[in-house]
Design an enzyme around this catalytic site. Structure first.
Site, PDB file in Angstrom:
ATOM      1  N   THR A  76      38.076  48.773  36.713  1.00 52.52           N
ATOM      2  CA  THR A  76      38.389  49.217  35.347  1.00 52.52           C
ATOM      3  C   THR A  76      38.864  50.669  35.406  1.00 52.52           C
ATOM      4  O   THR A  76      38.116  51.539  35.858  1.00 52.52           O
ATOM      5  CB  THR A  76      37.136  49.095  34.460  1.00 52.52           C
ATOM      6  OG1 THR A  76      36.717  47.747  34.501  1.00 52.52           O
ATOM      7  CG2 THR A  76      37.416  49.525  33.028  1.00 52.52           C
ATOM      8  N   PHE A  80      37.000  40.433  34.340  1.00 50.20           N
ATOM      9  CA  PHE A  80      36.164  40.380  33.127  1.00 50.20           C
ATOM     10  C   PHE A  80      34.796  39.786  33.390  1.00 50.20           C
ATOM     11  O   PHE A  80      34.118  39.349  32.466  1.00 50.20           O
ATOM     12  CB  PHE A  80      36.886  39.562  32.037  1.00 50.20           C
ATOM     13  CG  PHE A  80      38.244  40.097  31.687  1.00 50.20           C
ATOM     14  CD1 PHE A  80      38.377  41.146  30.792  1.00 50.20           C
ATOM     15  CD2 PHE A  80      39.387  39.587  32.282  1.00 50.20           C
ATOM     16  CE1 PHE A  80      39.634  41.665  30.474  1.00 50.20           C
ATOM     17  CE2 PHE A  80      40.648  40.095  31.968  1.00 50.20           C
ATOM     18  CZ  PHE A  80      40.768  41.139  31.065  1.00 50.20           C
ATOM     19  N   ARG A 140      30.920  38.960  34.052  1.00 52.58           N
ATOM     20  CA  ARG A 140      29.638  39.513  33.617  1.00 52.58           C
ATOM     21  C   ARG A 140      28.659  39.395  34.778  1.00 52.58           C
ATOM     22  O   ARG A 140      28.628  38.352  35.441  1.00 52.58           O
ATOM     23  CB  ARG A 140      29.058  38.691  32.451  1.00 52.58           C
ATOM     24  CG  ARG A 140      29.864  38.695  31.197  1.00 52.58           C
ATOM     25  CD  ARG A 140      29.491  37.505  30.334  1.00 52.58           C
ATOM     26  NE  ARG A 140      29.812  36.246  30.998  1.00 52.58           N
ATOM     27  CZ  ARG A 140      29.431  35.045  30.571  1.00 52.58           C
ATOM     28  NH1 ARG A 140      28.682  34.929  29.488  1.00 52.58           N
ATOM     29  NH2 ARG A 140      29.777  33.948  31.224  1.00 52.58           N
ATOM     30  N   PHE A 171      27.042  38.143  21.222  1.00 52.86           N
ATOM     31  CA  PHE A 171      27.016  39.609  21.243  1.00 52.86           C
ATOM     32  C   PHE A 171      26.602  40.221  19.914  1.00 52.86           C
ATOM     33  O   PHE A 171      27.008  41.324  19.557  1.00 52.86           O
ATOM     34  CB  PHE A 171      28.352  40.186  21.741  1.00 52.86           C
ATOM     35  CG  PHE A 171      28.313  40.429  23.227  1.00 52.86           C
ATOM     36  CD1 PHE A 171      28.213  39.360  24.103  1.00 52.86           C
ATOM     37  CD2 PHE A 171      28.303  41.709  23.755  1.00 52.86           C
ATOM     38  CE1 PHE A 171      28.112  39.567  25.472  1.00 52.86           C
ATOM     39  CE2 PHE A 171      28.203  41.930  25.126  1.00 52.86           C
ATOM     40  CZ  PHE A 171      28.117  40.853  25.970  1.00 52.86           C
ATOM     41  N   ALA A 224      20.568  41.950  18.231  1.00 54.98           N
ATOM     42  CA  ALA A 224      20.081  43.313  17.989  1.00 54.98           C
ATOM     43  C   ALA A 224      18.926  43.591  18.928  1.00 54.98           C
ATOM     44  O   ALA A 224      18.253  42.677  19.397  1.00 54.98           O
ATOM     45  CB  ALA A 224      19.640  43.442  16.538  1.00 54.98           C
ATOM     46  N   GLY A 225      18.685  44.856  19.197  1.00 52.32           N
ATOM     47  CA  GLY A 225      17.570  45.214  20.071  1.00 52.32           C
ATOM     48  C   GLY A 225      17.804  46.571  20.675  1.00 52.32           C
ATOM     49  O   GLY A 225      18.296  47.487  20.005  1.00 52.32           O
ATOM     50  N   CYS A 248      28.891  49.266  33.087  1.00 53.87           N
ATOM     51  CA  CYS A 248      30.230  49.061  32.507  1.00 53.87           C
ATOM     52  C   CYS A 248      30.366  49.567  31.073  1.00 53.87           C
ATOM     53  O   CYS A 248      31.052  50.560  30.830  1.00 53.87           O
ATOM     54  CB  CYS A 248      30.600  47.582  32.576  1.00 53.87           C
ATOM     55  SG  CYS A 248      30.543  46.966  34.260  1.00 53.87           S
ATOM     56  N   LYS A 265      19.857  43.983  31.946  1.00 59.13           N
ATOM     57  CA  LYS A 265      19.884  42.686  31.256  1.00 59.13           C
ATOM     58  C   LYS A 265      19.284  41.654  32.193  1.00 59.13           C
ATOM     59  O   LYS A 265      19.144  41.921  33.397  1.00 59.13           O
ATOM     60  CB  LYS A 265      21.312  42.312  30.853  1.00 59.13           C
ATOM     61  CG  LYS A 265      22.235  42.009  32.012  1.00 59.13           C
ATOM     62  CD  LYS A 265      23.538  41.449  31.491  1.00 59.13           C
ATOM     63  CE  LYS A 265      24.426  40.984  32.617  1.00 59.13           C
ATOM     64  NZ  LYS A 265      25.681  40.418  32.154  1.00 59.13           N
ATOM     65  N   ARG A 311      21.532  50.432  36.546  1.00 60.74           N
ATOM     66  CA  ARG A 311      22.400  51.534  36.133  1.00 60.74           C
ATOM     67  C   ARG A 311      22.340  51.674  34.609  1.00 60.74           C
ATOM     68  O   ARG A 311      22.489  50.692  33.888  1.00 60.74           O
ATOM     69  CB  ARG A 311      23.848  51.280  36.580  1.00 60.74           C
ATOM     70  CG  ARG A 311      24.054  51.490  38.068  1.00 60.74           C
ATOM     71  CD  ARG A 311      25.458  51.159  38.491  1.00 60.74           C
ATOM     72  NE  ARG A 311      25.753  49.744  38.348  1.00 60.74           N
ATOM     73  CZ  ARG A 311      26.963  49.204  38.515  1.00 60.74           C
ATOM     74  NH1 ARG A 311      27.972  49.976  38.822  1.00 60.74           N
ATOM     75  NH2 ARG A 311      27.150  47.909  38.370  1.00 60.74           N
TER      76      ARG A 311
HETATM   77  C1  UGA Z   1      30.357  43.638  30.701  1.00 57.91           C
HETATM   78  C2  UGA Z   1      31.324  42.675  29.991  1.00 57.91           C
HETATM   79  O1  UGA Z   1      30.579  41.729  29.230  1.00 57.91           O
HETATM   80  C3  UGA Z   1      32.195  41.940  31.005  1.00 57.91           C
HETATM   81  O2  UGA Z   1      33.127  41.119  30.364  1.00 57.91           O
HETATM   82  C4  UGA Z   1      32.920  42.990  31.859  1.00 57.91           C
HETATM   83  O3  UGA Z   1      33.714  42.374  32.867  1.00 57.91           O
HETATM   84  C5  UGA Z   1      31.899  43.885  32.537  1.00 57.91           C
HETATM   85  O4  UGA Z   1      31.096  44.523  31.525  1.00 57.91           O
HETATM   86  C6  UGA Z   1      32.635  44.900  33.348  1.00 57.91           C
HETATM   87  O5  UGA Z   1      33.351  45.723  32.764  1.00 57.91           O
HETATM   88  O6  UGA Z   1      32.609  44.826  34.584  1.00 57.91           O
HETATM   89  P1  UGA Z   1      28.018  43.300  31.968  1.00 57.91           P
HETATM   90  O7  UGA Z   1      27.969  44.791  32.098  1.00 57.91           O
HETATM   91  O8  UGA Z   1      27.720  42.455  33.171  1.00 57.91           O
HETATM   92  O9  UGA Z   1      29.481  42.828  31.474  1.00 57.91           O
HETATM   93  O10 UGA Z   1      26.966  42.911  30.862  1.00 57.91           O
HETATM   94  P2  UGA Z   1      27.001  42.318  29.380  1.00 57.91           P
HETATM   95  O11 UGA Z   1      26.605  40.902  29.434  1.00 57.91           O
HETATM   96  O12 UGA Z   1      28.245  42.671  28.672  1.00 57.91           O
HETATM   97  O13 UGA Z   1      25.812  43.125  28.727  1.00 57.91           O
HETATM   98  C7  UGA Z   1      25.902  44.540  28.568  1.00 57.91           C
HETATM   99  C8  UGA Z   1      24.707  45.094  27.854  1.00 57.91           C
HETATM  100  O14 UGA Z   1      24.747  44.701  26.478  1.00 57.91           O
HETATM  101  C9  UGA Z   1      23.346  44.635  28.372  1.00 57.91           C
HETATM  102  O15 UGA Z   1      22.498  45.764  28.453  1.00 57.91           O
HETATM  103  C10 UGA Z   1      22.862  43.653  27.338  1.00 57.91           C
HETATM  104  O16 UGA Z   1      21.460  43.616  27.249  1.00 57.91           O
HETATM  105  C11 UGA Z   1      23.482  44.230  26.069  1.00 57.91           C
HETATM  106  N1  UGA Z   1      23.663  43.246  24.970  1.00 57.91           N
HETATM  107  C12 UGA Z   1      24.501  42.185  25.147  1.00 57.91           C
HETATM  108  C13 UGA Z   1      23.013  43.429  23.761  1.00 57.91           C
HETATM  109  O17 UGA Z   1      22.259  44.408  23.583  1.00 57.91           O
HETATM  110  N2  UGA Z   1      23.216  42.535  22.748  1.00 57.91           N
HETATM  111  C14 UGA Z   1      24.034  41.461  22.889  1.00 57.91           C
HETATM  112  O18 UGA Z   1      24.180  40.697  21.924  1.00 57.91           O
HETATM  113  C15 UGA Z   1      24.689  41.289  24.123  1.00 57.91           C
END
Ligand code: UGA
Length: 433
Positions: A122, A152, A154, A253, A256-257, A264, A327, A334
């Site tokens: 990125t 993209f 996760r 997505f 809440a929390g 990322c 997560k 990180r």
């Molecule tokens: C994120 C993106 O979702 C990917 O599409 C992207 O490729 C990646 O970054 C990247 O740029 O490499 P990731 O960091 O693995 O992926 O994690 P996410 O699933 O997006 O979660 C990110 C954070 O948001 C976590 O701390 C999670 O707990 C939080 N979250 C997610 C919430 O607080 N609420 C939600 O409803 C969803």
């Protein structure tokens, strides 16, 4: 096709193993000796479901090899993926492109045939153009094309997201071979009907940053609504469910929390703001500052709530923290909201014991002064308050009656709104979320 993947972190190791799975011959380059040794032995140095099997299988057959030699890489293939990290610069919002630049500086002078560099990391918009110009300067009587092919995936779903992505995006300058090469590399997914979007490099770079900015905004939106719900005595989860039925909004997505963390979303929205500023478009992204603020407020609010539940002071209290990874299904800590909260609570005089199913080694390295337990029940022993800060299935399945016998006081704060409130209250717990 033969290909090289430069950098074997979360992104690169997954990409390399998945490309081997697609039948390509892959050479992965990793400069950190310990990581390289582990990968070469078929071991994944981080937790990612499904990846160990894939890596082991393709290392054993030789379909995937690991090296530290850029000379070997230059000789091996004509397609090179850049998958190195682009962390936040220390003390600044912008992205640190040291590793991306180093990959090009080191590789290109060694090339003896025309080559294609496909960036997956990125990066700020404009990076492909800059790297392309630099590659032209460094190339010796050959053509080196630079195109961007953002990733993209996760964490936790990395293998599935790589082998069966929502879309493939290729940003190429006119006249090159990037589109043809990508059609061949990703033929299996294109045949599955995966949308294949061909555009110019700045657009491809911005697709990625915009996607992460949107996801971050969605999370902070619902967390801002949660703040209003707290004040009004309303239920944010029901609001998310109800608005989520509108297909234009969608339920994903909107949990809440404690908010977003990881390697990322936080750094990407900051780098995006910084880059927009450099381009004279700072005003367009000022809302992302608020997205960041709402997100960081969640952590402070969790500490305040814990203090309130403890009767106004954390001094001398025993706090159990369940979850350290940013997560579930990841050992990545990180910018982990859970560890950030753990650290703040400890600084306010509480004794904090942390347990996480997978992230213990990484947490201990980052926060060596916290106490760690080997199991959730052990972390909760004599606790005044239990905090659930990562929604691991193991915590969702905890038995409130059994855990109730371990703690000093039956007080639980569900930082991810993942527990069944009724189960916990019926078992005599004071449940807050
Ligand atoms: C994120 C993106 O979702 C990917 O599409 C992207 O490729 C990646 O970054 C990247 O740029 O490499 P990731 O960091 O693995 O992926 O994690 P996410 O699933 O997006 O979660 C990110 C954070 O948001 C976590 O701390 C999670 O707990 C939080 N979250 C997610 C919430 O607080 N609420 C939600 O409803 C969803």
């Amino acid at each position: 096709m033969r290909m090289v993947v430069l950098g074997l972190g979360y992104l690169g190791a997954t990409h390399a193993a998945c490309m081997a799975e697609l039948g390509h011959e892959v050479l992965g380059i990793e400069v950190v000796p310990e990581k390289r040794a582990q990968l070469a032995a078929g071991e994944v140095p981080f937790y990612e479901p499904g990846l160990p099997d894939l890596l082991k299988r393709h290392i054993e057959t030789g379909q995937l090899r690991v090296s530290d030699s850029y000379a070997e890489a230059a000789d091996f293939a004509d397609v090179f993926f850049i998958a190195v990290g682009t962390p936040q610069k220390k003390g600044e919002y912008s992205a640190d492109l040291t590793y991306v630049d180093a990959a090009v500086e080191e590789l290109v002078p060694l090339l003896t045939r025309d080559a294609l560099i496909l960036g997956k990391s990125t990066v700020p918009v404009g990076t492909s153009r800059r790297l392309s110009e630099r590659a032209d300067e460094l190339a010796k009587d050959i053509d080196v094309e630079v195109a961007w092919n953002p990733e993209f995936l996760r964490e936790g779903f990395a293998v599935k997201d790589t082998l069966h992505p929502d879309r493939v995006v290729v940003g190429a300058f006119p006249g090159g071979i990037a589109e043809t090469a990508c059609r061949e590399i990703y033929a299996s997914m294109i045949n599955e009907g995966t949308p294949f979007i061909v555009t110019d490099p700045p657009t491809a770079e911005l697709v990625k940053t915009s996607a992460n900015a949107f996801l971050a905004t969605k999370i902070s939106f619902i967390n801002a609504i949660a703040e209003v719900c707290d004040a009004a005595g309303a239920d944010v989860k029901s609001i998310a469910d109800a608005i989520g039925y509108d297909a234009r909004i969608g339920r994903k997505f909107l949990n809440a929390g404690l908010g977003f963390g990881g390697g990322c979303l936080p750094k990407d929205i900051r780098a995006f703001m910084a880059r927009a500023g450099e381009l004279g478009a700072a005003e367009a992204l000022t809302f992302l500052r608020e997205v960041d603020n709402v997100n960081m407020r969640r952590r402070t609010r969790m500490v305040e709530l814990t203090r309130e539940v403890c009767g106004g002071s954390l001094l001398g209290k025993r706090i159990a923290i369940l979850g350290a990874a940013f997560k579930p299904e990841s050992d990545d800590v990180r910018d982990s909201p859970a560890l950030n909260v753990a650290g703040q609570i400890q600084l306010q005089g509480a004794s904090v014991t942390v347990y996480d199913p997978k992230a213990m080694p990484n947490s201990k390295r980052l926060f060596p002064t916290l106490d760690y337990a080997e199991a959730a029940s052990e972390a909760c022993e004599s606790a005044d308050v239990v905090l659930v800060l990562t929604e691991w299935a193991e915590f969702v399945a905890l038995n409130p009656v059994e855990l109730g016998r371990r703690v000093r006081q039956r007080k639980i704060i569900d930082g991810r709104m993942c527990l069944d409130r009724r189960n916990w209250t019926v078992a005599g717990w004071d449940y807050r979320a």
